[in-house]
Design a protein around this motif. Structure first.
Motif, PDB file in Angstrom:
ATOM      1  N   GLU A   1       0.856  -1.181   0.000  1.00 22.84           N
ATOM      2  CA  GLU A   1       0.000   0.000   0.000  1.00 22.84           C
ATOM      3  C   GLU A   1       0.895   1.236   0.000  1.00 22.84           C
ATOM      4  O   GLU A   1       2.030   1.190   0.491  1.00 22.84           O
TER       5      GLU A   1
ATOM      6  N   ASP B   1       1.984   3.673   1.678  1.00 22.28           N
ATOM      7  CA  ASP B   1       2.264   4.329   2.951  1.00 22.28           C
ATOM      8  C   ASP B   1       3.173   5.530   2.687  1.00 22.28           C
ATOM      9  O   ASP B   1       4.307   5.394   2.233  1.00 22.28           O
TER      10      ASP B   1
ATOM     11  N   ASN C   1      -3.895   8.302   6.228  1.00 25.50           N
ATOM     12  CA  ASN C   1      -4.554   7.439   5.248  1.00 25.50           C
ATOM     13  C   ASN C   1      -4.130   7.842   3.845  1.00 25.50           C
ATOM     14  O   ASN C   1      -4.354   8.979   3.431  1.00 25.50           O
TER      15      ASN C   1
ATOM     16  N   TYR D   1      -5.291   6.832   0.955  1.00 23.15           N
ATOM     17  CA  TYR D   1      -6.292   6.713  -0.105  1.00 23.15           C
ATOM     18  C   TYR D   1      -7.127   7.985  -0.271  1.00 23.15           C
ATOM     19  O   TYR D   1      -7.825   8.136  -1.266  1.00 23.15           O
TER      20      TYR D   1
ATOM     21  N   THR E   1      -4.893  16.289   0.911  1.00 22.37           N
ATOM     22  CA  THR E   1      -5.964  15.350   0.602  1.00 22.37           C
ATOM     23  C   THR E   1      -6.711  15.816  -0.644  1.00 22.37           C
ATOM     24  O   THR E   1      -6.511  16.934  -1.133  1.00 22.37           O
TER      25      THR E   1
ATOM     26  N   ASP F   1      -9.298  -0.439   7.702  1.00 25.08           N
ATOM     27  CA  ASP F   1      -9.662   0.952   7.477  1.00 25.08           C
ATOM     28  C   ASP F   1     -10.795   1.054   6.469  1.00 25.08           C
ATOM     29  O   ASP F   1     -11.091   0.108   5.737  1.00 25.08           O
TER      30      ASP F   1
ATOM     31  N   TYR G   1     -12.737   4.404   3.933  1.00 25.81           N
ATOM     32  CA  TYR G   1     -12.714   5.811   3.530  1.00 25.81           C
ATOM     33  C   TYR G   1     -13.805   6.043   2.499  1.00 25.81           C
ATOM     34  O   TYR G   1     -14.329   5.088   1.895  1.00 25.81           O
TER      35      TYR G   1
ATOM     36  N   SER H   1     -12.264   9.227   6.612  1.00 21.06           N
ATOM     37  CA  SER H   1     -11.483   7.991   6.669  1.00 21.06           C
ATOM     38  C   SER H   1     -11.353   7.588   8.123  1.00 21.06           C
ATOM     39  O   SER H   1     -11.351   8.444   9.023  1.00 21.06           O
TER      40      SER H   1
ATOM     41  N   ARG I   1      -9.430   4.327  10.658  1.00 14.53           N
ATOM     42  CA  ARG I   1      -8.590   3.134  10.739  1.00 14.53           C
ATOM     43  C   ARG I   1      -8.435   2.745  12.207  1.00 14.53           C
ATOM     44  O   ARG I   1      -8.316   3.612  13.071  1.00 14.53           O
TER      45      ARG I   1
ATOM     46  N   ASP J   1      -7.018   6.177  13.915  1.00 16.17           N
ATOM     47  CA  ASP J   1      -6.993   7.538  13.389  1.00 16.17           C
ATOM     48  C   ASP J   1      -8.284   7.792  12.624  1.00 16.17           C
ATOM     49  O   ASP J   1      -8.907   6.863  12.105  1.00 16.17           O
TER      50      ASP J   1
ATOM     51  N   THR K   1     -10.167  10.936  10.032  1.00 11.24           N
ATOM     52  CA  THR K   1     -10.098  12.228   9.347  1.00 11.24           C
ATOM     53  C   THR K   1     -11.446  12.560   8.732  1.00 11.24           C
ATOM     54  O   THR K   1     -12.244  11.673   8.420  1.00 11.24           O
TER      55      THR K   1
ATOM     56  N   ARG L   1      -8.030  -5.231  -0.332  1.00 15.41           N
ATOM     57  CA  ARG L   1      -8.759  -3.969  -0.412  1.00 15.41           C
ATOM     58  C   ARG L   1      -9.822  -4.043  -1.493  1.00 15.41           C
ATOM     59  O   ARG L   1      -9.672  -4.765  -2.496  1.00 15.41           O
TER      60      ARG L   1
END
Length: 849
Positions: free
Chosen positions: A220, A222, A276, A278, A306, A326, A328, A342, A344, A380, A382, A846
């Motif tokens: 992913e 990150d 996140n 994504y 974002t 997670d 989103y 989002s 997680r 977390d 958002t 995913r």
């Protein structure tokens, strides 16, 4: 000329003049007039009376009817103006406005030369909409007279007009749309290492998470792990919470999320990024040549943004791996309003996995712990609200909450005593931006935020014989205004102002022996900045130069003005070669003090502190403003499938304290003030094709401390890694992506004790270790191989899926990350080694829609 001929010419001229005069006196079929004078004329011609409101009819212009019949004249007026005409009697009529009208128009470009086909026409506040035909025309019926009509098309400026201005006329009203011009930054490299990574004209690196391919060890994107694939950026202790950019410490990095400064950026004590990827649209990484709009960040900047567009369709996704799960999403609430979110959460408090076991061993490793019980989790969240008031005014509100929570019990194998620890680490932030386009040449951006970081820990040792409580709180608020004015095609001018207030509290309480300490400080910074950008007409030379003037004030101790020039030059001297020259001066007033390595097993030993002295202070145990200067020069080569770069740099950072550098020797507690300088070269060669990318990077650094009050005064930096090599390859075949890589670096410096019998100083209590010269020894070289693979597939036409697997430290090599010494309960010197992650597998799955 004969007189007869002259008479004939004069006669012809008089005849032609008479004809034209006669034609001029004839009424034209297209003659227009205001409505009120015309109906007043009708009142006299037909002996009738009209009742109306002057304000309703005064602005109306009509084509003069050619008919002599009153009924036909009134029908034409009614059709043309959408007025309601009622006959009350043979002599009296009323004229009034209708609340609903029929409208039509032709949409053309701003030169009125081309029709605009497929433009969207919307009645704001309703569901009524249409698109323009092949000839650029549209028509709508029964539209509120005062309704606002929005007309937009890709590549054109959006036009707003009221329905009343488009009342159905013959011919329909022409509407001109202005062409939207947007100056795009030239991209030096499209595919840089892997898809989604690009190097831009200002030497920054841009990561587009949507286009991200694959990197060895990652399934992913990150964010904070990905940036470590770049030359000059590494984490010596394998974490994302301690990223070293060109030999600097982590607290010298400026990490921004939607323009908000972040004081916490990791989960699981730095092994996982807290952001996140994504909903993160792009990440900009800057190592030098920073714009004057940025403050702080002596070593580098990681600026995350974002997704910032109100999309018409809902999209989202969810996934899990062996550490967390997670979700989103992006939800449009109207055509100009949307919300993003989002969330997680870890699974570590109720599910043990091979990945968790390796992370746990890496984090809580200790030589004499034989029994332990840990309850650990993180999460977390958002959220973002996107509101487009119109195409020129856009409001964004962002929120993020990051939390790590741990309860930990350990039993010593030597004494059998039990220690209990608890830790709560939180970062809560929210902010907003207002983007405004005032004209084609002038734009502005207002950004404000509030961020709060809390670290609360409690350690109960020796079966509660001693209790240590610690708290570190950071509260920062900031307001920033940027304006940008395009002077010409070659020049643009950036100006701005930023106000920042940072308050930091540190509290420590020890039960045995009794000790209590609490400190609080506030620093306010007013900064103005200005920067000119130039792009040559042939697009080969680009320059940005400016300065940032800062007034820094600690409310308790000092006030200082700092001037920081910035320079960024880029010149293409052939079709494939580009030269970069970068330079900057910076400062920062926040630092991380590193407590005893034994505190909380070393997993979270850092505390944020404020500068309490002006720059240049050399007083022991002070924390002056830290200042840096850096210059670099590089050459880039890009042709077909090959890219290569070579860059040399020099950086000096002054005003550092031994308390912020993580010393684990005789200089651990003294608080001397000094500086470090880094001289280095970064080299990268990358071969890429449609499905294959392979690269080799090499970094050479010489990173040295200078402390006048330490003997010797010059010695290697704790982060002095002389040689760093990365070799990696990625391959994409249809929907399969593969990545393998090898990382090698020389060992970091550390300090060994003197040989017995002089290794322990018994003349003081408690006893201390007599060390050799600072950083006179080095750890063994570091070597790690990683691999990863992902497979993308469709579950249904609207649902996509991805499955991935990765292995960190594929060879299961035991790398020593750090070595330090301490005196144990038996009064003996104990050697403590921090070992890297072992073979660490992970899988992920995913879906997105």
């Amino acid at each position: 000329m004969p007189k007869t001929h002259l008479k004939q010419v004069i006669l012809c001229c008089l005849l032609i003049s008479g004809i034209f005069m006669g034609m001029a006196q004839q009424p034209s079929n297209t003659t227009t007039t205001y409505l009120i004078p015309y109906i007043q004329q009708l009142e006299g011609d037909f002996d009738v009376k009209f009742s109306y409101v002057d304000e309703d009819l005064r602005p109306i212009i009509i084509n003069i009817p050619q008919s002599k019949d009153l009924d036909k004249i009134l029908r034409q007026i009614q059709d043309e103006t959408q007025l309601i005409i009622k006959k009350l009697s043979d002599r009296y009529y009323t004229l009034s406005k209708s609340n609903l009208v029929d409208i039509c128009a032709f949409v053309l470009d701003n030169y009125a030369e081309n029709t605009v086909t497929g433009a969207t026409v919307e009645v704001i506040g309703s569901s009524i909409a249409t698109i323009t035909d092949l000839d650029g025309s549209f028509s709508l019926s029964n539209i509120p007279r005062k309704a606002s009509i929005r007309i937009k098309h890709l590549g054109y400026k959006t036009r707003y007009i009221t329905a009343e201005d488009l009342v159905n006329q013959n011919p329909c009203t022409p509407i001109l749309l202005g062409v939207r011009y947007q100056q795009l930054e030239e991209v030096v490299v499209f595919k840089f290492l892997t898809s989604g990574l690009t190097k831009e004209l200002d030497a920054s690196i841009l990561l587009n998470t949507k286009e991200f391919g694959i990197l060895p060890g990652l399934t992913e994107p990150d964010v904070l792990h990905t940036v470590q694939a770049l030359p000059g950026i590494k984490s010596i202790d394998e974490t994302v919470s301690d990223i070293n950019i060109r030999g600097g410490t982590n607290d010298q990095n400026l990490i921004l999320w939607d323009g908000i400064k972040m004081y916490q950026n990791g989960h699981f004590f730095g092994l996982i990024s807290a952001f996140n990827p994504y909903l993160t649209d792009e990440v900009r990484i800057i190592k030098n040549g920073t714009s004057a709009a940025y403050g702080e960040g002596l070593s580098g900047i990681i600026d995350m943004r974002t997704k910032n567009t109100v999309e018409a369709e809902y999209f989202g996704g969810a996934g899990f791996n062996l550490i967390s799960g997670d979700i989103y999403g992006h939800t449009p609430l109207s055509d100009n309003l949307a919300i993003q979110f989002s969330a997680r959460r870890s699974v570590t408090d109720f599910l043990n996995t091979p990945t968790y076991d390796q992370f746990f061993e890496r984090t809580f490793q200790d030589t004499d712990v034989v029994d332990r019980d840990a309850n650990f989790y993180f999460y977390d969240f958002t959220a973002k609200i996107l509101y487009d008031y119109n195409d020129n005014q856009k409001l964004r509100l962002s929120f993020i909450n990051i939390n790590n929570n741990l309860d930990y019990t350990e039993t010593s194998g030597d004494s059998g005593r039990t220690n209990q620890s608890s830790l709560d680490q939180t970062n809560l932030s929210f902010g907003g931006t207002l983007e405004s386009n005032w004209s084609e040449k002038f734009t502005s951006l207002i950004n404000g935020y509030y961020t709060r970081y809390d670290l609360d820990s409690r350690i109960s040792t020796n079966d509660a014989a001693q209790v240590l409580s610690q708290n570190n709180e950071v509260i920062e608020t900031s307001l920033k205004l940027n304006t940008n004015y395009i002077i010409s095609d070659q020049l643009d001018w950036l100006n701005g102002y930023q106000f920042t207030e940072v308050g930091i509290t540190n509290f420590t309480d020890v039960s045995q022996p009794p000790f209590n300490n609490s400190t609080k400080g506030v620093v306010r910074t007013h900064a103005v900045f200005s920067e000119l950008g130039y792009l040559s007409p042939n697009l080969k030379f680009r320059a940005k130069g400016g300065a940032r003037i800062n007034h820094v004030e600690n409310l308790n101790t000092f006030s200082e003005v700092l001037v920081e020039p910035r320079l960024n030059l880029n010149y293409t001297f052939s079709n494939h070669y580009r030269l970069e020259i970068l330079g900057e001066l910076k400062h920062q007033s926040t630092n991380q003090i590193i407590d005893l390595e034994q505190n909380f097993l070393g997993i979270e030993k850092r505390r944020w502190m404020l500068s309490d002295s002006p720059s240049g202070t050399r007083q022991q145990n002070a924390l002056p403003i830290t200042r840096s200067k850096q210059v670099s020069m590089g050459i880039n080569y890009d042709k077909d499938s090959w890219y290569a770069s070579l860059e040399g740099f020099y950086k000096e950072v002054d005003g550092i304290s031994t308390a912020t550098q993580g010393f684990q020797n005789q200089d651990q507690f003294n608080g001397e003030i000094g500086n470090y300088d880094v001289k280095g070269v970064e080299f990268l060669i990358n071969h890429k094709s449609r499905s294959f990318s392979s690269w080799l990077s090499y970094t050479y650094n010489v990173n040295d401390y200078t402390f006048e009050d330490i003997n010797p005064t010059n010695f290697p930096n704790n982060l002095d890694i002389r040689h760093n090599v990365t070799f990696a390859s990625t391959y994409t075949y249809n929907k399969v992506k593969l990545g393998v890589g090898l990382n090698y670096r020389t060992g970091k410096p550390y300090t060994e004790p003197q040989r017995a019998p002089n290794s322990i100083n018994t003349t003081v209590f408690p006893n201390t270790i007599n060390f050799q010269a600072p950083n006179s020894s080095r750890l063994s070289d570091y070597l790690r191989a990683d691999a990863s693979a992902t497979y993308d597939f469709d579950i249904s036409p609207g649902i996509r899926a991805s499955a991935g697997a990765s292995v960190l430290n594929l060879l299961n090599k035991k790398n020593i990350l750090n070595t330090y010494y301490r005196i144990n309960d038996q009064g003996e010197i104990e050697k403590v080694e921090n070992i890297s992650l072992g073979l660490t597998p992970n899988v992920s799955f995913r879906i997105s829609f």
